[in-house]
Design an enzyme around this catalytic site. Structure first.
Site, PDB file in Angstrom:
ATOM      1  N   ALA A   7       0.826  -1.235  -0.065  1.00  0.00           N
ATOM      2  CA  ALA A   7       0.041   0.037  -0.047  1.00  0.00           C
ATOM      3  C   ALA A   7       0.896   1.223  -0.178  1.00  0.00           C
ATOM      4  O   ALA A   7       1.446   1.608   1.284  1.00  0.00           O
ATOM      5  CB  ALA A   7      -0.826  -0.089   1.188  1.00  0.00           C
ATOM      6  N   ALA A  14       1.665   4.320  -2.116  1.00  0.00           N
ATOM      7  CA  ALA A  14       1.803   5.759  -2.081  1.00  0.00           C
ATOM      8  C   ALA A  14       1.696   6.750  -0.926  1.00  0.00           C
ATOM      9  O   ALA A  14       1.020   6.405   0.073  1.00  0.00           O
ATOM     10  CB  ALA A  14       0.576   6.203  -3.150  1.00  0.00           C
ATOM     11  N   PRO A  15       2.531   7.836  -0.858  1.00  0.00           N
ATOM     12  CA  PRO A  15       3.136   8.369  -2.200  1.00  0.00           C
ATOM     13  C   PRO A  15       4.568   7.588  -2.323  1.00  0.00           C
ATOM     14  O   PRO A  15       5.302   8.310  -3.005  1.00  0.00           O
ATOM     15  CB  PRO A  15       3.241   9.749  -1.797  1.00  0.00           C
ATOM     16  N   GLY A  16       4.792   6.513  -1.587  1.00  0.00           N
ATOM     17  CA  GLY A  16       6.346   6.034  -1.787  1.00  0.00           C
ATOM     18  C   GLY A  16       7.342   6.189  -0.889  1.00  0.00           C
ATOM     19  O   GLY A  16       8.474   5.733  -1.214  1.00  0.00           O
ATOM     20  N   LYS A  30       8.475   5.110   1.714  1.00  0.00           N
ATOM     21  CA  LYS A  30       9.212   3.988   2.485  1.00  0.00           C
ATOM     22  C   LYS A  30      10.303   3.201   1.433  1.00  0.00           C
ATOM     23  O   LYS A  30      11.202   2.978   1.722  1.00  0.00           O
ATOM     24  CB  LYS A  30       8.395   3.140   3.528  1.00  0.00           C
ATOM     25  N   ASP A  78      -5.541  -3.664  -6.227  1.00  0.00           N
ATOM     26  CA  ASP A  78      -5.789  -3.841  -4.946  1.00  0.00           C
ATOM     27  C   ASP A  78      -4.894  -4.809  -4.271  1.00  0.00           C
ATOM     28  O   ASP A  78      -4.647  -5.807  -4.737  1.00  0.00           O
ATOM     29  CB  ASP A  78      -7.264  -4.264  -4.828  1.00  0.00           C
ATOM     30  N   ASP A  80       2.038  -1.074   5.181  1.00  0.00           N
ATOM     31  CA  ASP A  80       1.886   0.121   5.713  1.00  0.00           C
ATOM     32  C   ASP A  80       0.246   0.632   5.450  1.00  0.00           C
ATOM     33  O   ASP A  80       0.058   1.111   4.301  1.00  0.00           O
ATOM     34  CB  ASP A  80       2.653   1.340   5.033  1.00  0.00           C
ATOM     35  N   CYS A  97      -0.373   4.323  11.043  1.00  0.00           N
ATOM     36  CA  CYS A  97      -0.257   5.664  11.749  1.00  0.00           C
ATOM     37  C   CYS A  97      -1.494   6.041  12.612  1.00  0.00           C
ATOM     38  O   CYS A  97      -2.134   7.039  12.766  1.00  0.00           O
ATOM     39  CB  CYS A  97      -0.152   6.778  10.789  1.00  0.00           C
TER      40      CYS A  97
HETATM   41  N1  SAM Z   1       3.579   3.553   2.597  1.00  0.00           N
HETATM   42  C1  SAM Z   1       3.285   4.954   1.929  1.00  0.00           C
HETATM   43  C2  SAM Z   1       4.339   5.773   2.234  1.00  0.00           C
HETATM   44  O1  SAM Z   1       5.314   5.797   3.045  1.00  0.00           O
HETATM   45  O2  SAM Z   1       4.605   6.733   1.339  1.00  0.00           O
HETATM   46  C3  SAM Z   1       2.046   5.266   2.907  1.00  0.00           C
HETATM   47  C4  SAM Z   1       0.945   4.644   2.573  1.00  0.00           C
HETATM   48  S1  SAM Z   1      -0.790   5.119   3.247  1.00  0.00           S
HETATM   49  C5  SAM Z   1      -0.410   4.904   4.925  1.00  0.00           C
HETATM   50  C6  SAM Z   1      -1.723   3.638   2.712  1.00  0.00           C
HETATM   51  C7  SAM Z   1      -2.066   3.555   1.003  1.00  0.00           C
HETATM   52  O3  SAM Z   1      -2.603   2.549   0.958  1.00  0.00           O
HETATM   53  C8  SAM Z   1      -2.859   4.870   0.735  1.00  0.00           C
HETATM   54  O4  SAM Z   1      -2.046   5.402  -0.179  1.00  0.00           O
HETATM   55  C9  SAM Z   1      -4.118   4.261   0.221  1.00  0.00           C
HETATM   56  O5  SAM Z   1      -4.548   4.744  -1.021  1.00  0.00           O
HETATM   57  C10 SAM Z   1      -3.649   2.836  -0.186  1.00  0.00           C
HETATM   58  N2  SAM Z   1      -4.551   1.625  -0.235  1.00  0.00           N
HETATM   59  C11 SAM Z   1      -5.915   1.714   0.292  1.00  0.00           C
HETATM   60  N3  SAM Z   1      -6.587   0.714   0.070  1.00  0.00           N
HETATM   61  C12 SAM Z   1      -5.671  -0.425  -0.678  1.00  0.00           C
HETATM   62  C13 SAM Z   1      -5.878  -1.469  -1.225  1.00  0.00           C
HETATM   63  N4  SAM Z   1      -6.961  -2.330  -1.052  1.00  0.00           N
HETATM   64  N5  SAM Z   1      -4.805  -1.933  -1.728  1.00  0.00           N
HETATM   65  C14 SAM Z   1      -3.762  -1.320  -1.989  1.00  0.00           C
HETATM   66  N6  SAM Z   1      -3.361  -0.039  -1.303  1.00  0.00           N
HETATM   67  C15 SAM Z   1      -4.399   0.534  -0.904  1.00  0.00           C
END
Ligand code: SAM
Length: 311
Positions: free
Chosen positions: A114, A116-118, A120, A165, A183, A237
């Site tokens: 999961a 975005a925005p990338g 990690k 997904d 994450d 978080c």
């Molecule tokens: N790891 C990222 C970073 O450090 O930049 C932050 C991730 S953020 C906490 C969680 C992300 O999960 C969001 O961008 C959200 O859109 C995405 N998300 C939500 N449901 C999801 C799913 N079913 N599959 C994949 N990504 C999903």
């Protein structure tokens, strides 16, 4: 339910988790952190550049690429070419800690489920200088493009992106990855600024339960995509145990080869995981999880490191 009832529930729950969280969230932020992008700059050069800008950063003692500055300097940094050219990445210290716990090696393949925005994944492109292989998955279309843009600005070449997904990946790529980061999307309770008016207007318990259900589906998928002997890092978080200990406990209950392991970094604002909350009992090994309490440039955070037993 009235918003005042919601607020009451929110604060009651936080004070049961740790009353210091409320005190910390009521304090306006005084610091922010960033790390260098080794693909574009080194530590010697950044020190010179910051000195020329009249800035005096504190170096973080557990990560040589990370720096902390007073919050008043944030605007100046964001407007600088250091930021716009991707030489530095603004990142919370809790996020850096989370990424570092993956301990990615050059010959390993990481799934960032999961992503975005990338931030990690990009930390590892920087440290490994574009070596190591990373697959970054993101479901949301707008955030997916934000991710692609950040990879481009940073000069990251070892990250392949997929708009998908995460719940599907375990079946599409079974036993593929050496390391997996989940994450997870969450109720983001650590981002609430309680010094502002009406700070929790979009929080409610139903959201917490809905997130918990999604997180359980995601963690099972993440687990499915991990090689035996591999490591899964689960993070949020948020503070709610239903989105943290309960999700990790669900994995432990359903996958006998899952074993919690200790994190590498120990700091005084790190608390051990909870083994019960509101009449629910959790697995005693969940103590090995870490709840990061908000402090300085650390946002509140939760992290669990889980090994998949086997060769
Ligand atoms: N790891 C990222 C970073 O450090 O930049 C932050 C991730 S953020 C906490 C969680 C992300 O999960 C969001 O961008 C959200 O859109 C995405 N998300 C939500 N449901 C999801 C799913 N079913 N599959 C994949 N990504 C999903």
């Amino acid at each position: 339910m009235k918003s005042s009832d919601n607020e009451k529930i929110f604060f009651e729950r936080l004070s049961k988790i740790d009353p210091d969280i409320i005190i910390a969230l009521k304090e306006p932020k005084k610091e922010f952190s960033f790390r260098i992008n080794r693909l574009k700059i080194d530590n010697e050069e950044i020190k010179k550049e910051l000195f020329n800008m009249g800035l005096k950063p504190k170096r973080v003692d557990w990560f040589e690429d990370a720096y902390v500055l007073p919050i008043e300097d944030r605007e100046k940094v964001i407007k600088s070419s250091l930021y716009t050219e991707g030489k530095i990445y603004l990142q919370n210290l809790s996020s850096m800690f989370c990424a570092l716990e993956l301990e990615l090696k050059e010959d390993e393949w990481l799934l960032d489920m999961a992503s975005a925005p990338g931030g990690k994944s990009l930390l590892w492109s920087s440290i490994l200088k574009n070596r190591g292989k990373i697959s970054a998955v993101e479901k949301d279309r707008n955030r997916f493009f934000m991710l692609k843009r950040n990879l481009k600005i940073s000069g990251a070449k070892n990250i392949k992106t997929y708009q998908k997904d995460g719940r599907a990946i375990g079946k599409i790529c079974p036993l593929y990855f050496d390391k997996v980061l989940l994450d997870a999307p969450c109720s983001s309770e650590s981002k609430f600024d309680l010094s502002k008016e009406n700070p929790i207007h979009y929080w409610n318990l139903r959201r917490v339960y809905r997130n918990s259900k999604l997180q359980k589906e995601l963690i099972i998928s993440a687990w499915g995509s991990l090689k035996p002997g591999g490591i899964l890092v689960y993070a949020t978080c948020t503070f709610s145990p239903e989105e943290n200990e309960e999700v990790v406990g669900f994995l432990l209950k359903n996958r006998s080869e899952a074993k919690l392991i200790d994190v590498t970094l120990k700091l005084d604002n790190f608390k051990e995981g909870m083994t019960s909350f509101n009449e629910k009992e959790y697995d005693p090994s969940l103590k090995k999880c870490v709840r990061v309490l908000p402090k300085g440039a650390f946002d509140g955070f939760f992290l669990a490191k889980i090994e998949k037993i086997g060769n």
